[in-house]
Design a protein around this motif. Structure first.
Motif, PDB file in Angstrom:
ATOM      1  N   LEU A 216      35.983  45.419  31.865  1.00  0.00           N
ATOM      2  CA  LEU A 216      37.038  45.846  32.789  1.00  0.00           C
ATOM      3  C   LEU A 216      36.634  45.606  34.244  1.00  0.00           C
ATOM      4  CD1 LEU A 216      38.169  49.189  31.106  1.00  0.00           C
ATOM      5  CD2 LEU A 216      39.333  46.978  31.070  1.00  0.00           C
ATOM      6  N   GLY A 217      35.339  45.775  34.556  1.00  0.00           N
ATOM      7  CA  GLY A 217      34.886  45.503  35.914  1.00  0.00           C
ATOM      8  C   GLY A 217      35.045  44.043  36.296  1.00  0.00           C
ATOM      9  N   GLN A 218      34.724  43.148  35.360  1.00  0.00           N
ATOM     10  CA  GLN A 218      34.904  41.725  35.639  1.00  0.00           C
ATOM     11  C   GLN A 218      36.378  41.370  35.819  1.00  0.00           C
ATOM     12  OE1 GLN A 218      32.187  39.722  36.126  1.00  0.00           O
ATOM     13  NE2 GLN A 218      31.103  41.673  35.892  1.00  0.00           N
ATOM     14  N   VAL A 219      37.218  41.942  34.981  1.00  0.00           N
ATOM     15  CA  VAL A 219      38.657  41.675  35.098  1.00  0.00           C
ATOM     16  C   VAL A 219      39.183  42.175  36.439  1.00  0.00           C
ATOM     17  CG1 VAL A 219      40.918  42.265  34.149  1.00  0.00           C
ATOM     18  CG2 VAL A 219      39.051  41.659  32.612  1.00  0.00           C
ATOM     19  N   ALA A 220      38.779  43.391  36.836  1.00  0.00           N
ATOM     20  CA  ALA A 220      39.262  43.955  38.097  1.00  0.00           C
ATOM     21  C   ALA A 220      38.835  43.102  39.285  1.00  0.00           C
ATOM     22  CB  ALA A 220      38.734  45.391  38.254  1.00  0.00           C
ATOM     23  N   TYR A 221      37.576  42.644  39.272  1.00  0.00           N
ATOM     24  CA  TYR A 221      37.116  41.836  40.409  1.00  0.00           C
ATOM     25  C   TYR A 221      37.891  40.523  40.522  1.00  0.00           C
ATOM     26  CZ  TYR A 221      34.341  38.494  43.011  1.00  0.00           C
ATOM     27  OH  TYR A 221      33.935  37.514  43.891  1.00  0.00           O
ATOM     28  N   HIS A 222      38.054  39.824  39.415  1.00  0.00           N
ATOM     29  CA  HIS A 222      38.723  38.522  39.481  1.00  0.00           C
ATOM     30  C   HIS A 222      40.204  38.666  39.833  1.00  0.00           C
ATOM     31  CE1 HIS A 222      35.381  35.988  38.236  1.00  0.00           C
ATOM     32  NE2 HIS A 222      35.063  36.893  37.334  1.00  0.00           N
ATOM     33  N   LEU A 223      40.852  39.742  39.378  1.00  0.00           N
ATOM     34  CA  LEU A 223      42.241  39.953  39.759  1.00  0.00           C
ATOM     35  C   LEU A 223      42.361  40.253  41.247  1.00  0.00           C
ATOM     36  CD1 LEU A 223      43.613  42.067  36.755  1.00  0.00           C
ATOM     37  CD2 LEU A 223      44.063  39.662  37.278  1.00  0.00           C
ATOM     38  N   LEU A 224      41.456  41.094  41.768  1.00  0.00           N
ATOM     39  CA  LEU A 224      41.496  41.405  43.192  1.00  0.00           C
ATOM     40  C   LEU A 224      41.164  40.177  44.041  1.00  0.00           C
ATOM     41  CD1 LEU A 224      39.716  44.895  43.159  1.00  0.00           C
ATOM     42  CD2 LEU A 224      42.166  44.446  43.447  1.00  0.00           C
ATOM     43  N   GLU A 225      40.193  39.383  43.576  1.00  0.00           N
ATOM     44  CA  GLU A 225      39.812  38.187  44.314  1.00  0.00           C
ATOM     45  C   GLU A 225      40.935  37.155  44.319  1.00  0.00           C
ATOM     46  OE1 GLU A 225      37.110  35.910  46.595  1.00  0.00           O
ATOM     47  OE2 GLU A 225      37.114  38.028  45.986  1.00  0.00           O
ATOM     48  N   ALA A 226      41.604  37.010  43.168  1.00  0.00           N
ATOM     49  CA  ALA A 226      42.702  36.040  43.097  1.00  0.00           C
ATOM     50  C   ALA A 226      43.887  36.463  43.955  1.00  0.00           C
ATOM     51  CB  ALA A 226      43.140  35.862  41.645  1.00  0.00           C
ATOM     52  N   ALA A 227      44.076  37.788  44.113  1.00  0.00           N
ATOM     53  CA  ALA A 227      45.191  38.283  44.922  1.00  0.00           C
ATOM     54  C   ALA A 227      44.846  38.351  46.405  1.00  0.00           C
ATOM     55  CB  ALA A 227      45.617  39.666  44.428  1.00  0.00           C
ATOM     56  N   GLY A 228      43.623  38.005  46.771  1.00  0.00           N
ATOM     57  CA  GLY A 228      43.234  38.039  48.177  1.00  0.00           C
ATOM     58  C   GLY A 228      43.018  39.428  48.720  1.00  0.00           C
ATOM     59  N   VAL A 229      42.735  40.380  47.893  1.00  0.00           N
ATOM     60  CA  VAL A 229      42.517  41.769  48.333  1.00  0.00           C
ATOM     61  C   VAL A 229      41.114  41.893  48.899  1.00  0.00           C
ATOM     62  CG1 VAL A 229      42.431  44.179  47.603  1.00  0.00           C
ATOM     63  CG2 VAL A 229      44.125  42.626  46.603  1.00  0.00           C
ATOM     64  N   THR A 230      41.003  42.505  50.066  1.00  0.00           N
ATOM     65  CA  THR A 230      39.692  42.684  50.692  1.00  0.00           C
ATOM     66  C   THR A 230      39.139  44.092  50.534  1.00  0.00           C
ATOM     67  OG1 THR A 230      40.754  43.227  52.813  1.00  0.00           O
ATOM     68  CG2 THR A 230      40.179  40.907  52.403  1.00  0.00           C
ATOM     69  N   ARG A 231      39.968  45.001  50.057  1.00  0.00           N
ATOM     70  CA  ARG A 231      39.517  46.376  49.822  1.00  0.00           C
ATOM     71  C   ARG A 231      40.183  46.880  48.550  1.00  0.00           C
ATOM     72  NH1 ARG A 231      39.689  50.519  54.706  1.00  0.00           N
ATOM     73  NH2 ARG A 231      38.156  48.951  55.396  1.00  0.00           N
ATOM     74  N   ALA A 232      39.375  47.321  47.604  1.00  0.00           N
ATOM     75  CA  ALA A 232      39.909  47.744  46.304  1.00  0.00           C
ATOM     76  C   ALA A 232      40.699  49.038  46.430  1.00  0.00           C
ATOM     77  CB  ALA A 232      38.757  47.937  45.317  1.00  0.00           C
ATOM     78  N   PRO A 233      41.702  49.253  45.569  1.00  0.00           N
ATOM     79  CA  PRO A 233      42.441  50.522  45.572  1.00  0.00           C
ATOM     80  C   PRO A 233      41.513  51.701  45.295  1.00  0.00           C
ATOM     81  CG  PRO A 233      43.570  48.858  44.260  1.00  0.00           C
ATOM     82  CD  PRO A 233      42.235  48.303  44.589  1.00  0.00           C
ATOM     83  N   TRP A 234      41.959  52.880  45.673  1.00  0.00           N
ATOM     84  CA  TRP A 234      41.094  54.050  45.548  1.00  0.00           C
ATOM     85  C   TRP A 234      40.796  54.392  44.080  1.00  0.00           C
ATOM     86  CZ3 TRP A 234      42.507  58.373  42.861  1.00  0.00           C
ATOM     87  CH2 TRP A 234      43.863  58.524  42.550  1.00  0.00           C
ATOM     88  N   GLN A 235      41.725  54.052  43.167  1.00  0.00           N
ATOM     89  CA  GLN A 235      41.464  54.342  41.758  1.00  0.00           C
ATOM     90  C   GLN A 235      40.253  53.551  41.252  1.00  0.00           C
ATOM     91  OE1 GLN A 235      44.328  53.356  43.051  1.00  0.00           O
ATOM     92  NE2 GLN A 235      46.049  54.647  42.364  1.00  0.00           N
ATOM     93  N   ILE A 236      40.214  52.247  41.581  1.00  0.00           N
ATOM     94  CA  ILE A 236      39.088  51.415  41.152  1.00  0.00           C
ATOM     95  C   ILE A 236      37.810  51.843  41.866  1.00  0.00           C
ATOM     96  CG2 ILE A 236      38.192  49.062  41.119  1.00  0.00           C
ATOM     97  CD1 ILE A 236      41.014  48.053  40.799  1.00  0.00           C
TER      98      ILE A 236
END
Length: 268
Positions: A216-236
């Motif tokens: 799940l950590g790998q999935v979250a990182y690649h989704l955030l990176e692909a979306a151009g997010v520079t700061r993860a949501p507070w839940q993650i």
């Protein structure tokens, strides 16, 4: 569970031996003389006699059973000839030597034991390909965890302020080291078969949980990176921040279960 023999009169040794055999089967080993004295409230002489009876060699395996079955086609033959038993030499392997004209069919059931292969004959499977498989996985997992750590607030820290101010470390590396190392360790404990049952059960579910969290950590990182997010949501960020503490707790619990002694009767 064996039932202790209780009586207001002295109980004969012959009546105590069956109960002692049940106690031996329950414990899995031969009880001590003091245990027998305490269990059945008897003296040392009776306890020694019971121990001698328990340690007597058991009778050997039963002789193979030989049964003769008359041929239905010879029902009208002489009764005396039909009832003649086949001769078996004592001490030799069972054989049927009945004459052919008697029409006797011998049925003999013997158990055959197949010898197990010696350790030298067992060919172990080489495990070096695992290193080749782990190398690319290590690179991908390491970069994914470090990237996710930086998106959730992990970064460069000064672990020794006032002692070595120039010494810095990126705290994001604690994620791949902790989570993935524990997953591999717990998986090894689960599949080893050399630890108590409670440790194997805990290792099984915690290893699967650690592997799932890693995925799940790998999935979250690649989704955030692909979306151009520079700061993860507070839940993650909340989940990732709790991972080092969770890994420490699971590792300490598993180490305790591995070295824990089996519970004895009377322990609180």
């Amino acid at each position: 569970m064996s039932t202790p023999v209780r009586s207001t009169y002295p109980v004969p040794v012959e009546d105590l031996i069956p109960a002692a055999r049940e106690l031996t089967a329950e414990l899995g080993n031969l009880p001590s003389r003091n245990r027998i004295m305490k269990e059945y409230r008897i003296g040392a002489d009776k306890a020694r006699t019971i121990l001698d009876a328990l340690t007597e060699p058991t009778s050997g395996p039963a002789e193979p059973h030989l049964r003769s079955v008359p041929d239905p086609g010879d029902a009208g033959r002489d009764d005396a000839a039909a009832q003649t038993p086949a001769a078996v030499d004592e001490g030799a392997s069972p054989q049927v030597t009945a004459p052919a004209d008697l029409g006797m069919v011998a049925e003999l059931t013997l158990s055959a034991e197949v010898p197990a292969a010696s350790p030298s004959e067992v060919r172990l499977v080489r495990s070096w390909p695992v290193l080749l498989l782990a190398l690319p996985a290590f690179v991908a997992v390491w970069s994914g965890w470090v990237g996710l750590g930086e998106l959730t607030g992990f970064g460069v820290v000064h672990p020794l302020p006032g002692i070595a101010d120039g010494f810095t470390i990126n705290s994001a590396i604690t994620l791949p080291i902790g989570v993935e190392t524990y997953a591999a360790f717990a998986l090894r404990v689960w599949l080893s078969g050399r630890v108590p049952i409670s440790a194997r059960r805990f290792a099984k579910w915690s290893a699967l949980s650690a592997l799932l969290l890693g995925a799940l950590g790998q999935v979250a990182y690649h989704l955030l990176e692909a979306a151009g997010v520079t700061r993860a949501p507070w839940q993650i960020t909340t989940v990732v921040a709790c991972l080092p503490v969770a890994v420490l707790g699971m590792g300490a619990a598993l180490a305790h279960l591995i070295h824990a002694r089996p519970a004895q009767k009377g322990d609180n």
